[in-house]
Scaffold this active site. Structure first.
Site, short mmCIF file in Angstrom:
data_model
loop_
_atom_site.label_atom_id
_atom_site.label_comp_id
_atom_site.label_asym_id
_atom_site.label_seq_id
_atom_site.Cartn_x
_atom_site.Cartn_y
_atom_site.Cartn_z
N ASN A 125 9.71 -0.23 5.37
CA ASN A 125 8.67 0.99 5.06
C ASN A 125 7.54 0.77 6.18
O ASN A 125 6.58 1.40 6.45
CB ASN A 125 8.33 0.92 3.77
N TYR B 277 4.68 7.44 18.40
CA TYR B 277 4.84 7.35 16.86
C TYR B 277 6.08 7.93 16.61
O TYR B 277 6.89 7.50 16.20
CB TYR B 277 3.64 8.01 15.96
N ASP C 287 4.25 -8.07 3.47
CA ASP C 287 3.00 -7.12 4.08
C ASP C 287 2.30 -7.97 5.12
O ASP C 287 1.91 -9.24 4.85
CB ASP C 287 2.29 -6.52 3.12
N SER D 201 0.86 -1.30 -0.17
CA SER D 201 0.03 0.01 0.08
C SER D 201 0.74 1.20 0.01
O SER D 201 1.94 1.17 0.43
CB SER D 201 -1.18 0.09 1.22
N1 LIG Z 1 1.75 8.97 4.52
C1 LIG Z 1 2.45 9.89 5.07
O1 LIG Z 1 2.33 11.09 5.05
C2 LIG Z 1 3.53 9.55 6.06
C3 LIG Z 1 4.63 10.36 6.42
C4 LIG Z 1 5.58 9.93 7.47
C5 LIG Z 1 5.82 8.74 7.57
N2 LIG Z 1 5.07 7.79 6.72
C6 LIG Z 1 5.70 6.37 7.12
O2 LIG Z 1 5.67 5.81 5.68
C7 LIG Z 1 5.30 4.41 5.90
C8 LIG Z 1 4.32 3.81 4.89
O3 LIG Z 1 3.03 4.70 5.18
P1 LIG Z 1 1.73 4.93 4.27
O4 LIG Z 1 1.32 6.17 4.20
O5 LIG Z 1 2.30 4.30 2.83
O6 LIG Z 1 0.79 3.84 4.92
P2 LIG Z 1 -0.24 2.87 4.33
O7 LIG Z 1 -1.11 2.40 5.74
O8 LIG Z 1 -0.98 3.07 3.05
O9 LIG Z 1 0.67 1.46 3.96
C9 LIG Z 1 1.38 0.70 5.28
C10 LIG Z 1 1.30 -0.93 4.82
O10 LIG Z 1 2.20 -0.99 5.78
C11 LIG Z 1 1.63 -2.59 6.29
N3 LIG Z 1 1.92 -2.96 7.45
C12 LIG Z 1 1.29 -2.38 8.59
N4 LIG Z 1 1.81 -3.23 9.67
C13 LIG Z 1 2.65 -4.02 9.35
C14 LIG Z 1 3.26 -5.21 9.81
N5 LIG Z 1 3.54 -5.09 11.23
N6 LIG Z 1 3.91 -5.87 9.05
C15 LIG Z 1 4.00 -5.94 7.79
N7 LIG Z 1 3.42 -4.79 7.16
C16 LIG Z 1 2.76 -3.93 8.03
C17 LIG Z 1 -0.05 -2.31 5.85
O11 LIG Z 1 -0.51 -3.51 5.93
C18 LIG Z 1 0.24 -1.46 4.41
O12 LIG Z 1 0.15 -2.38 3.35
C19 LIG Z 1 4.81 4.21 7.32
O13 LIG Z 1 6.05 3.74 8.07
C20 LIG Z 1 4.60 5.60 7.81
O14 LIG Z 1 4.83 5.46 9.24
C21 LIG Z 1 4.12 8.03 5.94
#
Ligand SMILES: NC(=O)c1ccc[n+]([C@@H]2O[C@H](COP(=O)([O-])OP(=O)(O)OC[C@H]3O[C@@H](n4cnc5c(N)ncnc54)[C@H](O)[C@@H]3O)[C@@H](O)[C@H]2O)c1
Length: 254
Positions: free
Chosen positions: A92, A157, A39, A18
């Site tokens: 990630n 977080y 995932d 995702s």
């Molecule tokens: N979206 C943002 O603005 C943003 C900002 C800062 C940091 N991040 C970081 O980027 C990363 C991705 O975020 P995103 O926005 O794409 O989130 P998202 O929720 O769209 O995707 C996260 C994915 O990680 C998987 N996941 C969650 N827990 C898991 C686990 N224990 N083991 C394996 N897979 C797992 C989920 O199933 C999902 O497919 C995260 O670490 C998030 O903290 C995102």
């Protein structure tokens, strides 16, 4: 594009089903890597791998909870059997957390750290032997722009992601002599399913469009923005870059 060419490398992207992880997995596959999509969501991982294969790339879906070391080790073995030793790891997978500090239970705290920080620790330990043997490796840890200045109601977080920054810097020093680089990208406001979920719950302090209007480049980030930076950091040409915090945030943090 020569600089981002990962032809023939074996890569693992956690949370690759995702948002940011999916964009990274697609980009690395486009650049020639064979990608293990780790995932928690097995169906979404399978859909992501199928999409990459339909685009002409090589990808294997591996249902893995990054909090579960035994499952990670089995997943790494599966990817190694399919594609050869792992050269690229992108940590990630992550969970968000919004709660008043005094309401955070020890269990909530531990559960979030177990995924965001300890999961990164486990995945690094699981793949480093392959990289050491090859005297080449690239690790990119996705942290968060919230680590630059803190974020109220997200202490667990931000603490977990700040731990990822420290882990990155220390690993870079320990494994630089072995040909392995370790960097972190702290994304700033990327339009992903996670961001839209939080917008729908009213947790963002405004809409995505509102935040985009306050961002110097006047748009929200795209998962592909993080994927492009990752593609560079895992390339051969980025071999002199390690231990760095590589901000991708449209100028929100300088
Ligand atoms: N979206 C943002 O603005 C943003 C900002 C800062 C940091 N991040 C970081 O980027 C990363 C991705 O975020 P995103 O926005 O794409 O989130 P998202 O929720 O769209 O995707 C996260 C994915 O990680 C998987 N996941 C969650 N827990 C898991 C686990 N224990 N083991 C394996 N897979 C797992 C989920 O199933 C999902 O497919 C995260 O670490 C998030 O903290 C995102």
């Amino acid at each position: 594009m020569a600089a981002e060419n990962s032809t023939g490398r074996t890569a693992i992207v956690t949370g690759g089903a995702s948002g940011i992880g999916l964009a990274i997995a697609r980009r690395l596959a486009h650049d020639g890597a064979n990608v293990g999509v780790f995932d928690l969501d097995a169906d979404a991982a399978e859909a992501a791998a199928a999409k990459i294969r339909a685009e002409g790339g090589a990808a294997l879906a591996v249902p893995v909870d990054v909090a579960d070391r035994a499952r990670i080790d089995r997943g790494v073995a599966q990817v190694r059997d399919a594609y050869g030793p792992v050269g690229i790891l992108v940590n990630n997978a992550g969970r968000e957390g919004f709660q008043a500090f005094l309401d955070i239970t020890e269990e909530t705290w531990e559960n979030l750290l177990r995924v965001n920080l300890t999961g990164t620790f486990h995945c690094c330990q699981a793949v480093l032997p392959d990289m050491i043997a090859a005297r080449w490796g690239r690790i990119v840890n996705i942290s968060s722009s919230s680590t630059h200045g803190g974020q109220p109601f997200m202490t667990h977080y931000v603490a977990s992601k700040s731990g990822v920054v420290g882990l990155t810097k220390s690993l870079a020093l320990e494994f630089g002599p072995k040909g392995i680089t370790v960097n972190t990208i702290p994304p700033g406001f990327i339009d992903t399913p996670m961001t839209r979920r939080n917008e729908a719950k009213g947790l963002l302090g405004g809409t995505v469009d509102h935040h985009a209007s306050l961002t110097p480049v006047r748009r929200a980030g795209l998962p592909e923005d993080i994927a492009a930076a990752t593609a560079f950091l895992v390339s051969d040409e980025a071999g002199y870059i390690t231990g760095q915090i590589f901000g991708v945030n449209g100028g929100r943090n300088t």
